[in-house]
Design a protein around this motif. Structure first.
Motif, PDB file in Angstrom:
ATOM      1  N   GLU A   8       0.837  -1.204   0.000  1.00  0.00           N
ATOM      2  CA  GLU A   8       0.000   0.000   0.000  1.00  0.00           C
ATOM      3  C   GLU A   8       0.875   1.258   0.000  1.00  0.00           C
ATOM      4  N   GLN A   9       1.922   1.232   0.784  1.00  0.00           N
ATOM      5  CA  GLN A   9       2.868   2.354   0.844  1.00  0.00           C
ATOM      6  C   GLN A   9       3.549   2.547  -0.520  1.00  0.00           C
ATOM      7  N   ASP A  10       3.898   1.442  -1.166  1.00  0.00           N
ATOM      8  CA  ASP A  10       4.532   1.518  -2.492  1.00  0.00           C
ATOM      9  C   ASP A  10       3.583   2.132  -3.524  1.00  0.00           C
ATOM     10  N   PHE A  11       2.310   1.723  -3.491  1.00  0.00           N
ATOM     11  CA  PHE A  11       1.333   2.309  -4.419  1.00  0.00           C
ATOM     12  C   PHE A  11       1.150   3.804  -4.136  1.00  0.00           C
ATOM     13  N   ASN A  12       1.148   4.180  -2.861  1.00  0.00           N
ATOM     14  CA  ASN A  12       1.031   5.597  -2.508  1.00  0.00           C
ATOM     15  C   ASN A  12       2.225   6.395  -3.018  1.00  0.00           C
ATOM     16  N   LYS A  13       3.407   5.808  -2.924  1.00  0.00           N
ATOM     17  CA  LYS A  13       4.628   6.464  -3.409  1.00  0.00           C
ATOM     18  C   LYS A  13       4.540   6.679  -4.932  1.00  0.00           C
ATOM     19  N   LEU A  14       4.066   5.643  -5.646  1.00  0.00           N
ATOM     20  CA  LEU A  14       3.924   5.755  -7.101  1.00  0.00           C
ATOM     21  C   LEU A  14       2.860   6.789  -7.456  1.00  0.00           C
ATOM     22  N   GLU A  15       1.762   6.776  -6.721  1.00  0.00           N
ATOM     23  CA  GLU A  15       0.684   7.740  -6.974  1.00  0.00           C
ATOM     24  C   GLU A  15       1.185   9.171  -6.785  1.00  0.00           C
ATOM     25  N   LYS A  16       1.962   9.406  -5.739  1.00  0.00           N
ATOM     26  CA  LYS A  16       2.509  10.741  -5.497  1.00  0.00           C
ATOM     27  C   LYS A  16       3.440  11.154  -6.638  1.00  0.00           C
ATOM     28  N   PHE A  17       4.270  10.219  -7.101  1.00  0.00           N
ATOM     29  CA  PHE A  17       5.169  10.502  -8.228  1.00  0.00           C
ATOM     30  C   PHE A  17       4.355  10.937  -9.454  1.00  0.00           C
ATOM     31  N   ILE A  18       3.281  10.212  -9.738  1.00  0.00           N
ATOM     32  CA  ILE A  18       2.435  10.527 -10.894  1.00  0.00           C
ATOM     33  C   ILE A  18       1.748  11.878 -10.701  1.00  0.00           C
ATOM     34  N   GLU A  19       1.227  12.108  -9.510  1.00  0.00           N
ATOM     35  CA  GLU A  19       0.547  13.383  -9.236  1.00  0.00           C
ATOM     36  C   GLU A  19       1.488  14.580  -9.365  1.00  0.00           C
ATOM     37  N   ASP A  20       2.756  14.401  -9.026  1.00  0.00           N
ATOM     38  CA  ASP A  20       3.732  15.494  -9.070  1.00  0.00           C
ATOM     39  C   ASP A  20       4.280  15.769 -10.478  1.00  0.00           C
ATOM     40  N   LEU A  21       3.898  14.922 -11.445  1.00  0.00           N
ATOM     41  CA  LEU A  21       4.369  15.152 -12.818  1.00  0.00           C
ATOM     42  C   LEU A  21       3.742  16.432 -13.369  1.00  0.00           C
ATOM     43  N   PRO A  22       4.554  17.288 -13.991  1.00  0.00           N
ATOM     44  CA  PRO A  22       4.000  18.517 -14.555  1.00  0.00           C
ATOM     45  C   PRO A  22       3.064  18.233 -15.734  1.00  0.00           C
ATOM     46  N   ASP A  23       3.369  17.171 -16.472  1.00  0.00           N
ATOM     47  CA  ASP A  23       2.561  16.807 -17.638  1.00  0.00           C
ATOM     48  C   ASP A  23       2.481  15.292 -17.720  1.00  0.00           C
ATOM     49  N   LYS A  24       1.295  14.741 -17.502  1.00  0.00           N
ATOM     50  CA  LYS A  24       1.138  13.288 -17.524  1.00  0.00           C
ATOM     51  C   LYS A  24       1.206  12.717 -18.940  1.00  0.00           C
ATOM     52  N   LYS A  25       0.827  13.515 -19.909  1.00  0.00           N
ATOM     53  CA  LYS A  25       0.855  13.059 -21.305  1.00  0.00           C
ATOM     54  C   LYS A  25       2.308  12.826 -21.722  1.00  0.00           C
ATOM     55  N   GLY A  26       2.594  11.654 -22.221  1.00  0.00           N
ATOM     56  CA  GLY A  26       3.951  11.338 -22.663  1.00  0.00           C
ATOM     57  C   GLY A  26       4.889  10.923 -21.539  1.00  0.00           C
ATOM     58  N   SER A  27       4.333  10.644 -20.363  1.00  0.00           N
ATOM     59  CA  SER A  27       5.189  10.306 -19.218  1.00  0.00           C
ATOM     60  C   SER A  27       5.181   8.811 -18.876  1.00  0.00           C
ATOM     61  N   LEU A  28       4.589   7.997 -19.732  1.00  0.00           N
ATOM     62  CA  LEU A  28       4.439   6.573 -19.424  1.00  0.00           C
ATOM     63  C   LEU A  28       5.774   5.902 -19.097  1.00  0.00           C
ATOM     64  N   ILE A  29       6.792   6.099 -19.901  1.00  0.00           N
ATOM     65  CA  ILE A  29       8.066   5.416 -19.667  1.00  0.00           C
ATOM     66  C   ILE A  29       8.685   5.867 -18.343  1.00  0.00           C
TER      67      ILE A  29
END
Length: 159
Positions: A8-29
């Motif tokens: 659960e902590q790992d998923f939260n860490k990943l979610e925070k990383f995604i939320e902090d992205l300035p632009d989610k489009k093109g950030s898949l890799i």
């Protein structure tokens, strides 16, 4: 999400990383790199989570995961050893290096030792042909690698 607090902590860490992205489009890799760094590999539930958070189809996520040899859907050992088998490395003896790793670790390419310490893989090209043959252990690059160096490297990672 689940009953395992670490996961659960790992998923939260990943979610925070995604939320902090300035632009989610093109950030898949970039997101997949971070996810693999966090989880160690990219199982189906992680791929579904990434797809949902980036609002893209799971098939697109899986297509990228399966296309790039860097990403793995299977758990790996603590130390992932990659032997470059690109032309320059192969010509300079990476095949012998690979055989020596297999002999000393008692595993074949794609396998993990029974203690989950080492996973042995091959790469097509590391992009460091001037250092051929090249071996990487996790993110550390070893150039001008010979089969005589295999035991020394394994000892370096034995804690």
């Amino acid at each position: 999400m689940c009953s395992n607090p670490q996961i659960e902590q790992d998923f939260n860490k990943l979610e925070k990383f995604i939320e902090d992205l300035p632009d989610k489009k093109g950030s898949l890799i970039a997101v997949l790199h971070k996810a693999q760094e966090i989880f160690g590999y990219l199982p189906e539930d992680v791929q579904k989570f990434v797809a949902k958070k980036l609002n893209i189809p799971v098939s697109e996520v899986n297509g990228v995961v399966t296309f790039y040899s860097y990403f793995t859907e299977e758990p790996t050992g603590k130390y992932v050893i990659n032997v470059c088998m690109g032309t320059a490395c192969f010509v300079k003896g990476s095949g012998d290096v690979l055989e020596e790793f297999e002999r000393q670790l008692k595993i074949k390419v794609g396998q993990t030792t029974s203690d989950d310490k080492y996973t042995l893989q091959v790469l097509r090209c590391v992009g460091a042909c001037g250092l051929a043959p090249v071996v990487t252990v996790n993110d550390k690059v070893y150039g001008h690698f010979t089969k005589d160096m295999v035991g020394k490297i394994l000892n370096e990672y034995n804690e």
